[in-house]
Motif scaffolding. Structure first.
Motif, short mmCIF file in Angstrom:
data_model
loop_
_atom_site.label_atom_id
_atom_site.label_comp_id
_atom_site.label_asym_id
_atom_site.label_seq_id
_atom_site.Cartn_x
_atom_site.Cartn_y
_atom_site.Cartn_z
N SER A 39 1.11 -1.38 0.61
CA SER A 39 0.06 -0.31 0.09
C SER A 39 0.47 1.64 0.24
N ARG A 40 0.27 2.62 -0.35
CA ARG A 40 1.08 3.22 -0.81
C ARG A 40 1.50 4.08 0.61
N ASN A 41 -0.14 3.99 0.86
CA ASN A 41 -0.18 4.69 2.53
C ASN A 41 -0.75 3.81 3.09
N PRO A 42 -0.07 3.13 3.67
CA PRO A 42 -0.22 2.15 4.95
C PRO A 42 -0.45 3.01 6.68
N ILE A 43 0.18 4.10 6.94
CA ILE A 43 -0.34 4.13 8.10
C ILE A 43 -1.39 5.09 7.98
N TYR A 44 -2.25 5.75 6.13
CA TYR A 44 -3.47 5.98 6.26
C TYR A 44 -4.79 4.45 6.26
N VAL A 45 -4.31 3.52 6.54
CA VAL A 45 -4.64 2.50 6.15
C VAL A 45 -5.31 2.37 7.70
#
Length: 153
Positions: free
Chosen positions: A87-93
């Motif tokens: 994922s390019r945005n694992p923190i936001y996920v």
């Protein structure tokens, strides 16, 4: 140097605000709306724990590549390994999983409406500007990364 307002406009602050709103909704919503008993608490724990694990993996990966985890700052390196290969945005996920977990934990059925609102705010305030900075700085490397890795999951 960042102003106090810039330090407040951070994803954890938005997440905390959404969690507080979910709690408030859970307190005032009609009692007949419920997720159900113990299974909801179990799933809530799994979602919150999973979100925290995603956050930890992403922060570890970014720190190991010596780049910033603070939004609105220029990245020193494009991180495409580890959890960022999924994922390019694992923190936001992870943030979304945590919010969903707290909504379940608070048994706040009506607070489910906060999830798309939270995603919209995070995408507009953080994801799109971050992607624009990465696109300008890393050009072809970032374009290849976008082709092989989804924005979310």
């Amino acid at each position: 140097m960042r102003s106090p307002v810039q330090w407040i406009d951070m994803p954890p602050v938005w997440l905390l605000a959404a969690i507080v709103a979910a709690y408030a909704i859970g307190v005032v919503e009609p009692m007949w709306l419920t997720f159900g008993g113990q299974w909801a608490r179990l799933v809530a724990g799994v979602l919150i724990g999973g979100g925290l694990i995603l956050l930890a993996l992403a922060i570890y990966e970014m720190r190991s590549k010596r780049t910033t985890v603070i939004p609105h700052q220029e990245a020193d390196h494009l991180v495409t390994s580890g959890i960022f290969s999924r994922s390019r945005n694992p923190i936001y996920v992870g943030d979304m999983l945590i919010l969903a977990g707290f909504i379940l934990r608070f048994d706040a059925v009506l607070a489910l409406t906060l999830l798309p609102v939270f995603v919209w705010v995070i995408e507009r305030r953080f994801v799109i500007p971050e992607e624009d900075r990465l696109r300008r700085k890393f050009r072809a490397e970032y374009a290849r990364y976008c082709l092989k890795t989804r924005r979310w999951i």
